[in-house]
Write an enzyme that holds these catalytic residues in place. Structure first.
Site, PDB file in Angstrom:
ATOM      1  N   THR A   1      -2.115   7.158 -25.376  1.00  0.00           N
ATOM      2  CA  THR A   1      -2.909   6.706 -26.518  1.00  0.00           C
ATOM      3  C   THR A   1      -4.355   6.447 -26.117  1.00  0.00           C
ATOM      4  OG1 THR A   1      -0.974   5.512 -27.241  1.00  0.00           O
ATOM      5  CG2 THR A   1      -3.062   4.818 -28.201  1.00  0.00           C
TER       6      THR A   1
ATOM      7  N   GLY B   1       5.258   3.406 -32.751  1.00  0.00           N
ATOM      8  CA  GLY B   1       4.988   2.613 -31.556  1.00  0.00           C
ATOM      9  C   GLY B   1       4.113   1.412 -31.839  1.00  0.00           C
TER      10      GLY B   1
END
Ligand code: GLY
Length: 305
Positions: free
Chosen positions: A149, A179
């Site tokens: 990310t 997530g």
């Protein structure tokens, strides 16, 4: 002005963010621009529509943005949206809500004039997915490839801070899995007068500890950004079993510009832009003996940062 971003892809994202700040943009404009850059150009398959698909072969994206005045916007489980961070900002700026998910988020995107078009997997995505299907092994691995990310923290010339995150999430996740990245308080959090924090790595571990919020609250209680990051990672290792097999990295910044970075495993890199320099660093790690090392990756200096 300062910008802090996760992983190697944070370096070009920081540059984009700095350009916005230097042009008079806000911290929110800066983190949005940095995330867009990564969604557009990420070659690591962890952000944007080029990311690895879920186990059904579908790319689903999560993104969020938060400002130090407490306003926030988030989207989860969206398909066919090239820039989910822009959509998250639209949720913040144009709706009474904080979070939209799935088909509702995609409908909102269309209503706002965004193109929503699922595209077929490219050859690399398809091959990797097919290879995964051979084994169907669902084991999030330690992230040694220097990517995941992108999560960003920026402070603008007026002293405002914003945080943002955008991701295609865990490769080969279950369809519908979300997530930490779009969850305000887990993947990202910022509060005026205290500071901001962002997370990357295994989202399930971050979700279980409300990572970013825990870091900001530790700073509110008087810890430095570095100590607050370390406290969260040690708590996470204590609470989430299997820390030898997963990676989580965290970043924090306070309003005096002090920063912190720490991770479970070695290998978490981050980019820090301040005082005209944008450089990569290696975060110290709980399960390693690292100290913060500048890895001599200096790029073009820009005045006024
Ligand atoms: N940190 C990204 C994710 O777990 O989805």
């Amino acid at each position: 002005m300062r910008v802090l971003s996760t992983w190697d892809h944070g370096l070009p994202a920081n540059l984009e963010a700095l350009q916005r700040l230097q042009a008079g943009g806000s911290a929110t404009d800066a983190v949005e621009a940095g995330c867009i850059q990564c969604e557009r150009e990420n070659g690591q398959r962890t952000v944007g529509l080029g990311g690895w698909p879920d186990r059904d072969g579908t790319v689903t994206l999560d993104a969020a943005v938060m400002q130090c005045d407490g306003r926030a916007g988030s989207v989860a489980f969206v398909r066919g949206v090239a820039h989910p961070i822009q959509l998250a900002r639209m949720v913040m700026d144009r709706t009474p809500h904080v979070m939209l998910a799935g088909a509702g988020a995609e409908r909102f995107a269309r209503e706002q004039g965004m193109q929503v078009r699922e595209r077929p997997l490219d050859a690399e995505q398809h091959a990797k997915w097919q290879a995964w299907l051979q084994e169907k092994r669902y084991a999030p691995a330690v992230n040694v490839e220097n990517h995941d990310t992108i999560s960003m923290i920026a402070m603008d010339a007026s002293g405002r801070m914003a945080v943002a995150s955008t991701t295609s999430g865990l490769a080969f996740k279950m369809h519908g899995r979300v997530g930490d990245s779009p969850i305000i308080g887990s993947g990202l959090f910022v509060d005026r007068g205290v500071g901001g924090a962002v997370c990357t790595g295994l989202g399930e571990a971050v979700l279980r500890t409300a990572g970013a919020h825990a870091i900001v609250e530790a700073m509110r209680a008087g810890m430095s950004p570095q100590h607050a990051c370390e406290a969260l990672i040690h708590r996470l290792i204590d609470r989430v079993p299997g820390s030898g097999d997963y990676q989580v990295g965290v970043l924090a910044m306070d309003f005096s510009g002090r920063t912190g970075a720490f991770s479970v495993q070695r290998g978490f890199t981050y980019a820090l832009a301040e005082r005209g320099q944008n450089a990569m660093h290696q975060a110290p790690a709980a399960l390693g003996q690292d100290s913060t090392i500048e890895v001599a990756m200096r790029v073009r200096e820009r005045p006024g940062t």
